[in-house]
Design an enzyme around this catalytic site. Structure first.
Site, PDB file in Angstrom:
ATOM      1  N   ARG A 244     -45.628 -61.232 -29.132  1.00 37.90           N
ATOM      2  CA  ARG A 244     -45.081 -61.253 -30.486  1.00 37.90           C
ATOM      3  C   ARG A 244     -46.102 -60.652 -31.431  1.00 37.90           C
ATOM      4  O   ARG A 244     -47.305 -60.624 -31.143  1.00 37.90           O
ATOM      5  CB  ARG A 244     -44.726 -62.675 -30.935  1.00 37.90           C
ATOM      6  CG  ARG A 244     -45.914 -63.575 -31.215  1.00 37.90           C
ATOM      7  CD  ARG A 244     -45.488 -64.796 -32.037  1.00 37.90           C
ATOM      8  NE  ARG A 244     -46.552 -65.768 -32.209  1.00 37.90           N
ATOM      9  CZ  ARG A 244     -47.491 -65.697 -33.163  1.00 37.90           C
ATOM     10  NH1 ARG A 244     -47.520 -64.678 -34.003  1.00 37.90           N
ATOM     11  NH2 ARG A 244     -48.419 -66.639 -33.266  1.00 37.90           N
TER      12      ARG A 244
ATOM     13  N   ASN B  83     -56.245 -59.925 -34.317  1.00 37.27           N
ATOM     14  CA  ASN B  83     -56.713 -60.669 -35.482  1.00 37.27           C
ATOM     15  C   ASN B  83     -57.838 -59.913 -36.181  1.00 37.27           C
ATOM     16  O   ASN B  83     -58.294 -58.864 -35.720  1.00 37.27           O
ATOM     17  CB  ASN B  83     -57.192 -62.066 -35.082  1.00 37.27           C
ATOM     18  CG  ASN B  83     -56.177 -63.145 -35.403  1.00 37.27           C
ATOM     19  OD1 ASN B  83     -55.558 -63.120 -36.467  1.00 37.27           O
ATOM     20  ND2 ASN B  83     -55.991 -64.094 -34.495  1.00 37.27           N
TER      21      ASN B  83
ATOM     22  N   ASP C 226     -60.314 -65.345 -36.658  1.00 33.51           N
ATOM     23  CA  ASP C 226     -58.895 -65.313 -37.020  1.00 33.51           C
ATOM     24  C   ASP C 226     -58.750 -64.297 -38.153  1.00 33.51           C
ATOM     25  O   ASP C 226     -59.360 -63.236 -38.106  1.00 33.51           O
ATOM     26  CB  ASP C 226     -58.405 -66.716 -37.390  1.00 33.51           C
ATOM     27  CG  ASP C 226     -56.903 -66.894 -37.187  1.00 33.51           C
ATOM     28  OD1 ASP C 226     -56.149 -65.922 -37.364  1.00 33.51           O
ATOM     29  OD2 ASP C 226     -56.474 -68.001 -36.861  1.00 33.51           O
TER      30      ASP C 226
END
Length: 293
Positions: free
Chosen positions: A99, A150, A200
């Site tokens: 995804r 990320n 992240d």
């Protein structure tokens, strides 16, 4: 001492994708697992939200109005006035176990987003990629062999692009061609040495320093252009996920966080897990242009 304020106690399962809209003076962000797009006005305290048909990955402003975003199945446009989503491209329709995840516009108005492996019960496969969408809506695969995209950001002069795979302890930096959007010479920018540290969401400030959220460790770290850590801010909750500068003077660092489907007993002692936070970090950021398409 950094001042940290929760401006929306959303309890987001997976808050992400902070984008400041300077024209409307609002912050756009998402809850991936909650399947929502949020628009927060820090001045009024009002937050509006819209449900998404799939897990969203990231968002950006669109020059012609509304938003550009990725969801699980590819690139989309979104009109907040009608709440309508328009499909644009699905470059991984052949990969049911990926995804779309982190991304944002570059300083030239292209839109970037990368994918991640997400198939509960299956062994991790590094089959994700980072993509660049041009104003003509053509989509180009830029990096392959990714576990979880990320940490995307660009230097103030657009000569560098930062990118991380959260299934590795490394943030890479690439030479970036602002005219063409091409990248080359990928190399290690940060290699985390503390067990469990991963990157992240991230951004770059006006001084060219890289700000990155460290999930599960409750930190937001700042690195100079040589990859040396200059500061580390401890958040009041353990799972910061993304950060971006905003406010009228671009001097507020907005940070999303996540609950991540954990029971409340695991969150005991934390302040507003899953909330949207505003941090006064003493430096200014840079505006992110809208997508030109």
């Amino acid at each position: 001492m950094v001042e940290i304020t929760c401006i929306h106690d959303a309890g987001a399962q997976l808050g992400e994708a902070t984008i400041w809209d300077p024209g409307a003076a609002v912050l756009w962000w998402i809850d991936i697992w909650g399947r929502r797009i949020f628009r927060t006005n820090p001045a009024s305290g009002r937050t509006d939200s819209w449900e998404t048909p799939e897990y969203p990955g990231c968002i950006g402003l669109r020059k012609s109005g509304g938003l550009v975003l990725t969801m699980r199945s590819g690139f989309y446009f979104f009109d907040p006035e009608t709440a309508e989503f328009t499909a644009v491209a699905d470059p991984e329709s052949h990969l049911p176990d990926t995804r779309f995840n982190d991304g944002k516009p570059d300083r030239q108005g292209r839109f970037w987003s990368g994918t991640m492996f997400e198939a509960p019960g299956k062994e991790l496969e590094f089959i994700g990629s980072l993509y660049r969408m041009e104003a003509d809506l053509s989509v180009h695969r830029m990096i392959e062999g990714v576990g979880c995209s990320n940490g995307l950001a660009w230097s103030p002069d657009s000569t560098r692009m930062y990118f991380s795979d959260s299934h590795t302890p490394v943030v890479k930096v690439y030479d970036f061609d602002a005219a063409t959007g091409e990248i080359e010479n990928g190399r290690t920018f940060i290699e985390f040495t503390e067990p469990g540290d991963i990157a992240d969401g991230a951004t770059v400030d006006a001084e060219g320093c890289y700000w990155v959220t460290i999930p599960f460790k409750g930190r937001v770290d700042r690195y100079d252009p040589d990859g040396v850590r200059m500061a580390s801010i401890t958040m009041p909750t353990d799972l910061p996920t993304c950060c971006e500068f905003g406010g009228p003077d671009l001097d507020v660092l907005y940070v999303t966080t996540a609950v991540l489907k954990r029971p409340m007993e695991e969150l005991e002692g934390q302040t507003s897990p899953g909330g949207l936070f505003a941090l006064d970090v003493g430096v200014k950021g840079l505006p992110l242009p809208a997508f030109e398409g």
